[in-house]
Write a protein that holds these residues in place. Structure first.
Motif, short mmCIF file in Angstrom:
data_model
loop_
_atom_site.label_atom_id
_atom_site.label_comp_id
_atom_site.label_asym_id
_atom_site.label_seq_id
_atom_site.Cartn_x
_atom_site.Cartn_y
_atom_site.Cartn_z
N ARG A 92 22.44 75.09 -29.51
CA ARG A 92 20.83 75.68 -29.08
C ARG A 92 20.39 76.33 -29.54
NH1 ARG A 92 15.52 74.70 -27.85
NH2 ARG A 92 15.86 72.52 -26.49
N LEU B 298 16.94 69.56 -31.87
CA LEU B 298 17.54 70.65 -32.26
C LEU B 298 16.56 71.15 -33.52
CD1 LEU B 298 20.18 71.85 -30.48
CD2 LEU B 298 17.88 72.48 -29.49
N VAL C 284 13.87 73.40 -33.02
CA VAL C 284 14.32 74.97 -33.40
C VAL C 284 14.02 75.09 -35.33
CG1 VAL C 284 15.53 76.68 -32.38
CG2 VAL C 284 15.56 74.44 -30.93
#
Length: 254
Positions: free
Chosen positions: A53, A98, A102
């Motif tokens: 992360r 992720l 992200v």
């Protein structure tokens, strides 16, 4: 002591940045983002996958450094084919979430200058990850600020070259070209045009974090003439100072 150390590093980074003014910086930087799990262990996290992360989020910070310096082409090695196929399923699922949340989603923001390209065998990725990356590719396709971010995921350099030759042969067959004719006229340019990265520029500089001194199949064709820089820092801890040091080394090589 930590405040003083941070101040010294910022001053050093400022001096390095000043020395790079007017220097011939790389136009295209590729990076192997290695060491996420080891960084998490070093930082004392119970779950080493937490490093993914932090590493995914750090991608955007590093992209910002590149944009600030006028480096308009970056390629980032996110996951190999083996990473996707052979790692523990829970870790892979976490990494793919992720990538979706992200990495891909922030690129949709209107203030992002980056146009996304995806390089790799996306068929090995979960459907949700393929969809998120395709959405980001389509949404950024018309961005004309000249900033290009290529995410290498489900990627292997040998597989890429194999796929390029296979696609070239399929294209020739569909056009009625014989195998002998293909062989007689085969060129580096013809193979290169069928790579995942297509006609985009090859990297001038490849940076790998974590202390590993190998390419791990990354951009085997494209990086044949690239300068290589290996950094001992793990990817989530890769600082702007480390990046500027890599650029300084690049500018001093003949």
């Amino acid at each position: 002591m930590t405040v003083l150390t941070d101040l010294v590093r910022r001053l050093h980074a400022r001096r390095l940045r000043a020395r790079l003014v007017g220097a011939a910086l790389p136009r295209h930087v590729a990076m192997v983002m290695d060491g996420n799990r080891r960084w998490a262990r070093q930082m004392g996290f119970d779950d080493p996958s937490v490093g993914h992360r932090y590493g995914a989020a750090h991608l955007h910070e590093v992209a910002g450094w590149c944009a600030e310096l006028g480096i308009r082409q970056i390629t980032l090695f996110v996951a190999s084919v083996d990473n996707v196929r052979k790692r523990e399923s829970g870790e892979v699922a976490h990494l793919m979430r992720l990538v979706e949340e992200v990495i891909a989603e922030p690129l949709l923001r209107p203030d992002s200058p980056w146009r996304l390209h995806v390089a790799g065998r996306t068929e090995v990725l979960p459907e949700s990850t393929r969809h998120a990356l395709k959405l980001a590719e389509d949404a950024t396709r018309d961005r004309d600020r000249g900033f290009h971010l290529t995410v290498a995921i489900g990627y292997d350099g040998r597989v890429e070259i194999t796929d390029a030759v296979r696609n070239l042969l399929h294209e020739a067959a569909e056009n009625g070209v014989t195998l002998r004719e293909v062989a007689d006229h085969l060129t580096e340019e013809a193979i290169g045009a069928h790579l995942y990265t297509g006609s985009r520029p090859h990297p001038d500089l490849v940076i790998r974090t974590s202390g590993e001194r190998r390419m791990s199949g990354f951009l085997l064709w494209q990086a044949v003439h690239s300068e290589l820089y290996f950094c001992d820092v793990y990817w989530p801890g890769f600082r702007k100072l480390d990046f500027l040091r890599a650029l300084r080394t690049y500018t001093t090589r003949p």
